[in-house]
Design a protein around this motif. Structure first.
Motif, short mmCIF file in Angstrom:
data_model
loop_
_atom_site.label_atom_id
_atom_site.label_comp_id
_atom_site.label_asym_id
_atom_site.label_seq_id
_atom_site.Cartn_x
_atom_site.Cartn_y
_atom_site.Cartn_z
N ALA A 27 0.82 -1.22 0.00
CA ALA A 27 0.00 0.00 0.00
C ALA A 27 0.85 1.27 0.00
CB ALA A 27 -0.93 0.00 1.21
N GLY A 28 2.17 1.13 -0.10
CA GLY A 28 3.03 2.30 -0.25
C GLY A 28 3.60 2.86 1.04
N TRP A 29 3.44 2.11 2.16
CA TRP A 29 4.00 2.56 3.42
C TRP A 29 5.44 2.09 3.55
CZ3 TRP A 29 1.45 4.96 7.71
CH2 TRP A 29 0.08 5.21 7.52
N ARG A 30 6.21 2.78 4.38
CA ARG A 30 7.53 2.29 4.76
C ARG A 30 7.42 1.72 6.17
NH1 ARG A 30 13.09 5.64 6.09
NH2 ARG A 30 14.39 3.78 6.16
N PRO A 31 7.53 0.41 6.34
CA PRO A 31 7.48 -0.15 7.70
C PRO A 31 8.84 -0.06 8.38
CG PRO A 31 7.29 -1.92 6.06
CD PRO A 31 7.64 -0.65 5.32
N VAL A 32 8.82 0.30 9.65
CA VAL A 32 10.03 0.30 10.49
C VAL A 32 9.73 -0.71 11.59
CG1 VAL A 32 11.46 1.66 12.04
CG2 VAL A 32 10.58 2.69 9.94
N LEU A 33 10.66 -1.66 11.80
CA LEU A 33 10.29 -2.88 12.53
C LEU A 33 10.97 -3.00 13.88
CD1 LEU A 33 10.68 -5.22 9.43
CD2 LEU A 33 8.70 -3.86 10.12
N VAL A 34 10.20 -3.43 14.88
CA VAL A 34 10.72 -3.63 16.23
C VAL A 34 10.17 -4.93 16.79
CG1 VAL A 34 10.72 -2.72 18.57
CG2 VAL A 34 10.82 -1.15 16.66
N ASP A 35 11.06 -5.72 17.40
CA ASP A 35 10.62 -6.96 18.04
C ASP A 35 11.61 -7.30 19.15
OD1 ASP A 35 8.51 -9.26 17.35
OD2 ASP A 35 10.32 -10.20 18.13
#
Ligand SMILES: NC(=O)c1ccc[n+]([C@@H]2O[C@H](COP(=O)([O-])OP(=O)(O)OC[C@H]3O[C@@H](n4cnc5c(N)ncnc54)[C@H](OP(=O)(O)O)[C@@H]3O)[C@@H](O)[C@H]2O)c1
Length: 230
Positions: A27-35
């Motif tokens: 959908a054109g988002w930039r995900p920034v990931l945390v876990d």
């Protein structure tokens, strides 16, 4: 919103997160990931994304990491708080430690992540804080009292946040899976159940990302997603 909006996704190593991250990118988002899991797990699965391994119940360390990610990403438009977990036990056996574990997993992770990104959102006058509740937050459930209490806390926190901050451009959004998700862990834990009666994570991800897109002159604050009736 920037040309490519940024979504900070917590619990990014999890099952629902896999579907959500996929849909966000589409959908054109930039995900920034945390876990909380090992960094390699995120890097192997999502080599192109900005990512960090952090325990979101450690407020000081989490704030430092999340604020660094926010700076590197140039701002966060949405927090998609998917970190969470589940446990079953009889109400009479619940001890303080059991309650604290569920509150930490499901509510503290949300509040700590939100408090890291809210100052930036308020400064820019826009943002969404999305959290995941569960059907038990509304209806309760046998043998899930601490989990249901923690998820009800997620609902109350996000509703309050929305009431307080929507006029400043920052909204709270609660997503309720109103049933079991079709995940590998649930298939393993319930081998005799029929997964066709569970919620498809790709469909839930589609609805969630669509809900993020609403606005600026329309906002969705609660989204209940049900499985098909059997
Ligand atoms: N699965 C369902 O049927 C269902 C139904 C209703 C609601 N939900 C909710 O939907 C969300 C996603 O569910 P899911 O099935 O995808 O769960 P999942 O696969 O267990 O993913 C949750 C992720 O959160 C991470 N996490 C846990 N504690 C953390 C912490 N302190 N800091 C940072 N990350 C942390 C976990 O890491 P580790 O694995 O390394 O601990 C895991 O990668 C959860 O909030 C869950 O409660 C799920």
């Amino acid at each position: 919103m920037t040309t490519q909006p940024t979504a900070l996704v917590t619990g990014a190593g999890g099952a629902l997160a896999g579907a959500v991250i996929h849909r966000l990118v589409e959908a054109g988002w930039r995900p920034v990931l945390v876990d909380v899991g090992p960094m390699e797990r995120l890097q192997d699965r999502y080599p192109e994304q900005l990512a960090a391994s952090i325990d979101l119940t450690d407020e000081a360390a989490a704030h430092e990491t999340l604020q660094r990610l926010e700076r590197e990403a140039g701002g966060v438009d949405a927090l998609v708080s998917l970190a969470g977990g589940f446990a079953m036990q009889g109400a009479a056996e619940v001890r303080l430690d059991d309650l604290q574990k569920q509150l930490a997993l499901n509510l503290v992770t949300l509040v700590v992540s939100a408090s890291a990104v809210l100052p930036g959102m308020l400064q820019r006058g826009r943002g969404t804080i999305l959290g995941i509740a569960a059907g038990q937050a509304v209806d309760g459930g046998a043998r899930v009292a601490p989990y249901a209490a923690a998820k009800a806390g997620v609902v109350a926190y996000l509703r309050s946040l929305d009431k307080e901050l929507a006029s400043k451009g920052v909204r709270g959004l609660v997503v309720y899976p109103m049933g079991t998700l079709d995940t590998p862990a649930n298939r393993e834990a319930m081998p005799d159940a029929d997964p066709a009666r569970w919620i498809d994570t790709a469909a839930l991800a589609e609805a969630l990302v669509q809900a993020l897109r609403l606005g600026p002159r329309a906002r969705l604050t609660e989204l209940k997603v049900w499985p098909d009736p059997g």
